[in-house]
Enzyme design. Structure first.
Site, PDB file in Angstrom:
ATOM      1  N   GLY A 173       0.576  -6.572  38.589  1.00  0.00           N
ATOM      2  CA  GLY A 173       0.121  -7.909  38.189  1.00  0.00           C
ATOM      3  C   GLY A 173      -0.558  -8.658  39.327  1.00  0.00           C
ATOM      4  CB  ALA A 182       5.141  -7.965  36.129  1.00  0.00           C
ATOM      5  CD  GLU A 217       0.662  -1.869  36.658  1.00  0.00           C
ATOM      6  OE1 GLU A 217      -0.003  -1.005  37.280  1.00  0.00           O
ATOM      7  OE2 GLU A 217       0.348  -3.067  36.623  1.00  0.00           O
ATOM      8  CD  GLU A 277      -2.483  -6.081  35.420  1.00  0.00           C
ATOM      9  OE1 GLU A 277      -1.312  -6.415  35.727  1.00  0.00           O
ATOM     10  OE2 GLU A 277      -2.772  -5.574  34.323  1.00  0.00           O
TER      11      GLU A 277
HETATM   12  N1  COA Z   1       9.600  -7.137  41.033  1.00  0.00           N
HETATM   13  C1  COA Z   1      10.820  -7.507  41.458  1.00  0.00           C
HETATM   14  N2  COA Z   1      11.221  -7.378  42.730  1.00  0.00           N
HETATM   15  C2  COA Z   1      10.368  -6.857  43.608  1.00  0.00           C
HETATM   16  C3  COA Z   1       9.073  -6.432  43.232  1.00  0.00           C
HETATM   17  C4  COA Z   1       8.699  -6.606  41.875  1.00  0.00           C
HETATM   18  N3  COA Z   1       7.480  -6.256  41.426  1.00  0.00           N
HETATM   19  N4  COA Z   1       8.442  -5.932  44.321  1.00  0.00           N
HETATM   20  C5  COA Z   1       9.306  -6.044  45.334  1.00  0.00           C
HETATM   21  N5  COA Z   1      10.467  -6.593  44.923  1.00  0.00           N
HETATM   22  C6  COA Z   1      11.663  -6.882  45.704  1.00  0.00           C
HETATM   23  C7  COA Z   1      12.410  -5.623  46.096  1.00  0.00           C
HETATM   24  O1  COA Z   1      13.267  -5.214  45.024  1.00  0.00           O
HETATM   25  C8  COA Z   1      13.177  -6.073  47.304  1.00  0.00           C
HETATM   26  O2  COA Z   1      14.305  -6.818  46.898  1.00  0.00           O
HETATM   27  P1  COA Z   1      15.715  -6.642  47.701  1.00  0.00           P
HETATM   28  O3  COA Z   1      15.419  -7.204  49.069  1.00  0.00           O
HETATM   29  O4  COA Z   1      16.654  -7.487  46.910  1.00  0.00           O
HETATM   30  O5  COA Z   1      16.004  -5.201  47.721  1.00  0.00           O
HETATM   31  C9  COA Z   1      12.205  -7.057  47.970  1.00  0.00           C
HETATM   32  O6  COA Z   1      11.273  -7.431  46.960  1.00  0.00           O
HETATM   33  C10 COA Z   1      11.430  -6.437  49.119  1.00  0.00           C
HETATM   34  O7  COA Z   1      10.798  -5.243  48.647  1.00  0.00           O
HETATM   35  P2  COA Z   1      10.992  -3.807  49.321  1.00  0.00           P
HETATM   36  O8  COA Z   1      10.719  -2.768  48.290  1.00  0.00           O
HETATM   37  O9  COA Z   1      12.297  -3.718  50.043  1.00  0.00           O
HETATM   38  O10 COA Z   1       9.812  -3.860  50.411  1.00  0.00           O
HETATM   39  P3  COA Z   1       9.022  -2.618  51.001  1.00  0.00           P
HETATM   40  O11 COA Z   1       8.221  -3.176  52.133  1.00  0.00           O
HETATM   41  O12 COA Z   1       9.926  -1.466  51.282  1.00  0.00           O
HETATM   42  O13 COA Z   1       8.012  -2.150  49.832  1.00  0.00           O
HETATM   43  C11 COA Z   1       6.432  -2.506  48.046  1.00  0.00           C
HETATM   44  C12 COA Z   1       6.995  -3.009  49.393  1.00  0.00           C
HETATM   45  C13 COA Z   1       5.477  -3.570  47.533  1.00  0.00           C
HETATM   46  C14 COA Z   1       5.648  -1.183  48.268  1.00  0.00           C
HETATM   47  C15 COA Z   1       7.597  -2.261  47.052  1.00  0.00           C
HETATM   48  O14 COA Z   1       8.392  -3.443  47.011  1.00  0.00           O
HETATM   49  C16 COA Z   1       7.151  -1.978  45.651  1.00  0.00           C
HETATM   50  O15 COA Z   1       6.749  -0.847  45.365  1.00  0.00           O
HETATM   51  N6  COA Z   1       7.231  -2.974  44.736  1.00  0.00           N
HETATM   52  C17 COA Z   1       6.927  -2.800  43.342  1.00  0.00           C
HETATM   53  C18 COA Z   1       5.428  -2.741  43.117  1.00  0.00           C
HETATM   54  C19 COA Z   1       5.149  -2.485  41.640  1.00  0.00           C
HETATM   55  O16 COA Z   1       5.485  -1.443  41.094  1.00  0.00           O
HETATM   56  N7  COA Z   1       4.518  -3.472  40.977  1.00  0.00           N
HETATM   57  C20 COA Z   1       4.198  -3.379  39.578  1.00  0.00           C
HETATM   58  C21 COA Z   1       5.281  -3.986  38.749  1.00  0.00           C
HETATM   59  S1  COA Z   1       4.949  -3.873  36.994  1.00  0.00           S
END
Ligand code: COA
Length: 260
Positions: free
Chosen positions: A111, A66, A134, A114
């Site tokens: 999500g 999400a 989460e 999911e």
């Molecule tokens: N919601 C909003 N933005 C998100 C996102 C999410 N779930 N997941 C990634 N992004 C955004 C990041 O903020 C980043 O934005 P920016 O370029 O403006 O900084 C961009 O996507 C790229 O992500 P980044 O974290 O820089 O890539 P990474 O390769 O270092 O890491 C992940 C990848 C997937 C491990 C990491 O983005 C992450 O942990 N995301 C969240 C996953 C999560 O907790 N999901 C459950 C949400 S309820």
């Protein structure tokens, strides 16, 4: 239908829905969830579409969860409403009336995991990573992740993943039953399309009833589930496709299913 966050393509009887927000790794904001609901309903009502593939745009991610910008702004009552909307959408996908294949091309987190679990089958690239992180945000899954994960991989493994929030790589996801198949990243879409085409050639009503029997049957007693199965068997045994399938077998030819 105008779509800003999704791409919807057709390849014969197969529709391909791509979540298309690569700058945020295809995170699901409310606008995307809303478009997804409309697109999925269109697919449901289009009898010419026999199988749906869902994937993510870009090299890195299926869906990274999400949209955390929206989650961060939720008030308590809104949180419940948000979760209910997501749950309804994913239930719609799970019971679409036709098979849905998740082609997991990278991160399927929160999500995203999911969404993949709501699909009928999961095909993962060898580079895919899945999980329910989460807990690391101080929250919990809200699109039925606690329920579908426990049903797919069992309570013990589900609680491990849910409480640690750790990501599993494709091989582990395959071993624990979270995905059905793992394929090289470069051949993921070709493999997904081949699987979709194979299933699209089968009898649509039988496909629909098999999915219904499994999904609904798991939620009721064994006795009720058997009764449901027998009732659906009775219906499927009255279709033209039953006659075609059995006749083709006896005539030693390939069946041509019409969907009636
Ligand atoms: N919601 C909003 N933005 C998100 C996102 C999410 N779930 N997941 C990634 N992004 C955004 C990041 O903020 C980043 O934005 P920016 O370029 O403006 O900084 C961009 O996507 C790229 O992500 P980044 O974290 O820089 O890539 P990474 O390769 O270092 O890491 C992940 C990848 C997937 C491990 C990491 O983005 C992450 O942990 N995301 C969240 C996953 C999560 O907790 N999901 C459950 C949400 S309820």
């Amino acid at each position: 239908m105008s779509l800003e966050n999704l791409l919807l393509d057709r390849d014969g009887a197969v529709a391909i829905l791509t979540i298309n927000r690569p700058p945020v790794l295809n995170a699901l904001n409310s606008a995307t969830l809303d478009e997804l609901r409309r697109a999925v309903l269109d697919v449901r009502h289009d009898a010419a579409i026999r199988v749906l593939i869902i994937t993510g745009a870009g090299e890195k991610s299926f869906v990274a969860g999400a949209d955390i910008n929206e989650i961060a702004a939720l008030r308590p009552a809104q949180g419940k409403e948000h979760a209910r909307q997501g749950q309804h959408l994913f239930e719609l996908i799970e019971n679409l009336g036709k098979p849905v294949i998740a082609a997991i091309n990278g991160y399927a987190l929160g999500g995203g995991c999911e969404l993949a679990m709501a699909c009928t089958l999961r095909l993962a690239a060898n580079t895919a990573r899945l999980g329910q992180p989460e807990i690391n945000l101080g929250i919990m899954p809200g699109y039925a992740g606690t329920q579908r994960l426990a049903r797919l991989v069992g309570k013990g493994v589900a609680l491990d993943l849910l409480l640690t929030g750790r990501q599993v790589e494709a091989d582990e996801a395959l071993r624990i039953g979270l995905v059905n198949r793992v394929v090289p990243r470069e051949s993921l879409m070709a493999e997904a399309k081949a699987l979709a085409a194979e299933i699209a050639a089968k009898a649509p009503i039988a496909l629909q009833y098999i999915i219904e029997s499994v999904n609904r049957g798991l939620e009721v007693s064994f006795d009720q589930a058997q009764f449901l199965e027998a009732t659906l068997f009775g219906l499927v045994a009255s279709t033209d496709d039953m006659r075609e399938g059995t006749t083709a077998f006896l005539q030693k030819r390939k069946p041509q299913f019409s969907g009636s």
